[in-house]
Design an enzyme around this catalytic site. Structure first.
Site, PDB file in Angstrom:
ATOM      1  N   GLU A  22      -7.021  -0.439   7.567  1.00  0.00           N
ATOM      2  CA  GLU A  22      -8.489  -0.735   7.955  1.00  0.00           C
ATOM      3  C   GLU A  22      -8.760  -2.130   7.827  1.00  0.00           C
ATOM      4  O   GLU A  22      -8.696  -2.564   6.746  1.00  0.00           O
ATOM      5  CB  GLU A  22      -9.254   0.081   6.856  1.00  0.00           C
ATOM      6  CG  GLU A  22      -9.500   1.599   7.024  1.00  0.00           C
ATOM      7  CD  GLU A  22     -10.244   2.343   6.035  1.00  0.00           C
ATOM      8  OE1 GLU A  22     -11.111   3.051   6.583  1.00  0.00           O
ATOM      9  OE2 GLU A  22     -10.246   2.094   4.981  1.00  0.00           O
TER      10      GLU A  22
ATOM     11  N   ASP B 217      -5.844   1.209   3.016  1.00  0.00           N
ATOM     12  CA  ASP B 217      -7.039   1.701   2.840  1.00  0.00           C
ATOM     13  C   ASP B 217      -7.935   0.275   2.552  1.00  0.00           C
ATOM     14  O   ASP B 217      -7.557  -0.461   1.814  1.00  0.00           O
ATOM     15  CB  ASP B 217      -7.533   2.517   1.592  1.00  0.00           C
ATOM     16  CG  ASP B 217      -8.919   3.141   1.661  1.00  0.00           C
ATOM     17  OD1 ASP B 217      -9.176   3.646   2.490  1.00  0.00           O
ATOM     18  OD2 ASP B 217      -9.518   2.755   0.299  1.00  0.00           O
TER      19      ASP B 217
END
Ligand code: CA
Length: 645
Positions: A353, A324
């Site tokens: 990400e 994340d």
């Protein structure tokens, strides 16, 4: 004088608890504490202190205590003194915890293994681009009445394991549904112990995605059948992973090392004040957008993350990680992660990400972001390029992409079809999404998707951006979006239920973009839609099956894509390319315009069609001879062959 956090000594040995039936060794890194007491408790909560014993100051900022006898099942915390302040903290290295993760627990990990777990392993993965990933949440997958499983397993790890579950219309749900889709991997939304659900009151109406980490090395208690007993959630989490492995599906864990729920109450902060977090003068910086960011570049933070990841791989047999807000990580840390994890698990899937969620203190050139992707050795990143080119930006609900009103995106789409890597037929100068050319070194650096847990579901995006269109036109757009993802180079990924037009409707015509704390009803997967959208579901299944059969769709090196993929120049709104090697020629056309597109070749050419605007299959649907037509707003995939005389 107090030492500055950045000057704290580094300890390279094992931290946490080493348990045997004869004795338990406790070791904590707390370099700034004046005194540390080990608190032993009967239970994970309540007034039940057994005894409090002084820890001995040891090497490199650590504190040690050895307790003889069998401490299995005993709960513990550390009481740390800093001048006048006394703080009670859980163990950052805890492998087990009591209810709400407040106290850690001594556990015999061997006893938490389900039967046969020593032989358990995930499926073989020759290369990352062979993976097809579906994103799941424990709650959402097994929450809705249409799931049809055992009531007490609803929303739990054990619900994820249940087979034979069916919707009211008789469609397979839960694990059977995932298995039937044909995906190679599931990505599980947070399963580590997070903060926002009161585990002692799971009877109450509570819901949260769990992007608020508390204990990084402990599974979440609210997903277990008994959050009060620390060993239960461990066993049940392992049972879930083993069940997916038995089904031939790998398990990718969504990990959130970029921030913790808060700073003050975090065990990282209590045991090493201001060491784990980036801080500018007196302010904690906010690269995560959640109020704080971990200082991954500091040696003991780096070690902490590495130890945690390795633990999930070796103890739980996890097959991959989705990071994340990976842009909060420094490149060096991520480089070490990929190196050390691949040493213990060469086929591990690593992606994240490639951006931050706020203003990070880490300089741009040190961040693990898309622009620096080529400085990493194949840690893949989500392609917001393909996502937004296909169906429009996530920052405006009405914004359209190729399939829902911007056929002119056909040219920029080339960028993503080649996996955001270098290809001589891509116009990088004219590319409107990511500036600066190809960000990926190879297609295996790219995760292609049009929907995930964030932002509108694909179906809701199409409902909002195609208000004036019919349901059939939206379905056609959805099918084309999927056809583009599954025929592009890179690692395909989708939110569970995208195949049955999953929707998160709050009220009539209003759809949730960020449903992390909304109700379970809004988030849960309604398997009734498998019936309503049966043809769409079948289309996804067909695309997945076709992709798995054809290695040309799964090239992992940019030079192979350059060699085997060729675009044909076409009018705006149409993408036409071929993938060819000595074995086969795959023709792919995405026609986003209104007009029919005709391909004419020699009379003797055969087009065996596997995917058209309505159906997709690993088997040939029908054959065109010499000429083939691709209707507007449809995609077509065909194998091109010389007809036998
Ligand atoms: Ca929790």
């Amino acid at each position: 004088m107090k030492q500055k956090p950045e000057k704290y000594p580094m300890y390279t040995g094992a931290l946490g608890v080493q348990y045997t039936a004869a004795k338990t060794i406790f070791r904590l890194w707390a370099p700034a504490a004046d005194r540390v007491l080990l608190q032993l408790y009967e239970e994970g909560n309540g007034d039940c202190l057994i005894r409090s014993v002084a820890m001995e100051k040891a090497e490199e900022g650590t504190w040690v205590n050895v307790q003889s006898g069998d401490l299995k099942g005993i709960y513990y915390t550390y009481l740390l003194t800093y001048g006048e302040d006394v703080l009670e903290s859980a163990d950052p290295y805890a492998a087990a915890a009591g209810v709400n993760g407040v106290r850690s627990m001594v556990v015999d990990l061997k006893e938490t293994d389900p039967k046969g777990f020593e032989k358990d392993h995930g499926p073989k993965l020759n290369k990352p681009t062979d993976a097809i990933i579906c994103e799941l949440s424990i709650r959402d997958t097994t929450e809705h009445p249409s799931w049809g499983g055992t009531e007490k397993k609803r929303g739990k790890f054990l619900g994820m394991v249940e087979t034979g579950t069916k919707s009211f219309e008789g469609n397979a749900t839960g694990l059977d549904y995932i298995k039937d889709l044909g995906v190679t991997h599931v990505q599980l939304m947070p399963i580590y112990d997070f903060c926002s659900i009161d585990e002692s009151r799971t009877d109450k109406d509570q819901y949260n995605w769990g992007y608020d980490p508390l204990n990084y090395n402990v599974p979440e208690g609210s997903y277990s059948s008994n959050p009060f007993r620390g060993e239960v959630r461990i066993r049940e989490c392992k049972e879930m992973i083993a069940a997916y492995h038995r089904a031939g599906i790998g398990v990718v864990m969504d990990v959130v090392y970029n921030h913790t729920f808060d700073v003050k109450n975090s065990c990282l902060q209590k045991t090493a004040p201001d060491y784990f977090y980036r801080k500018k003068n007196t302010v904690y910086t906010n690269g995560s957008g959640c109020g704080n960011e971990l200082a991954t570049e500091r040696p003991m933070v780096r070690k902490y993350i590495l130890d945690s990841l390795k633990y999930w791989v070796t103890e739980y047999h996890v097959d991959g990680f989705r990071f994340d807000l990976m842009g909060v990580f420094d490149l060096e840390t991520l480089q070490q992660i990929q190196q050390e994890l691949r040493e213990i698990h060469p086929e591990i899937l690593l992606y994240g990400e490639g951006w931050t969620g706020g203003e990070s203190l880490l300089p741009e050139e040190q961040r693990a972001v898309k622009g620096n992707a080529q400085l990493l050795n194949h840690v893949a990143m989500f392609s917001d390029d393909i996502r937004d080119t296909i169906k429009g930006s996530v920052f405006s609900q009405e914004a359209a992409g190729l399939v829902n009103g911007r056929p002119e995106n056909s040219r920029p789409l080339r960028y993503s079809i080649v996996g955001a890597a270098k290809h001589s037929q891509v116009d990088y100068a004219g590319y409107v999404f990511t500036q600066g050319g190809a960000w990926a070194g190879d297609p295996c650096d790219t995760v292609n998707y049009v929907s995930c847990h964030d932002n509108l579901t694909l179906w809701d995006k199409l409902q909002v951006s195609m208000k004036e269109k019919t349901k059939e036109e939206r379905m056609a757009a959805n099918r084309q979006a999927a056809a583009v993802v599954f025929t592009s180079q890179g690692i395909p990924f989708f939110l569970s239920g995208e195949d049955f037009a999953r929707s998160k409707e709050i009220k009539n015509g209003v759809f949730a973009e960020n449903s992390y704390n909304l109700s379970a009803q809004i988030n849960a997967m309604d398997y009734g839609r498998l019936h309503e959208f049966a043809s769409l579901h079948a289309y996804y299944k067909g695309l997945i099956a076709f992709r798995k059969k054809h290695p040309l769709l799964r090239l992992d090196r940019a030079e192979d894509v350059q060699k085997h993929l060729q675009f044909t120049d076409t009018p705006e709104g149409i993408i036409h390319f071929e993938l060819a090697n000595q074995n086969e020629r795959i023709l792919v056309v995405h026609n986003a315009g209104d007009q029919e597109y005709e391909i004419t070749q020699k009379e003797s050419t055969r087009f065996d069609v596997y995917v058209d605007g309505v159906r997709a299959s690993a088997e040939c649907l029908y054959t065109w001879h010499g000429t083939c037509l691709v209707k507007g707003h449809t995609s077509m995939v065909a194998l091109v062959k010389k007809a036998k005389k």
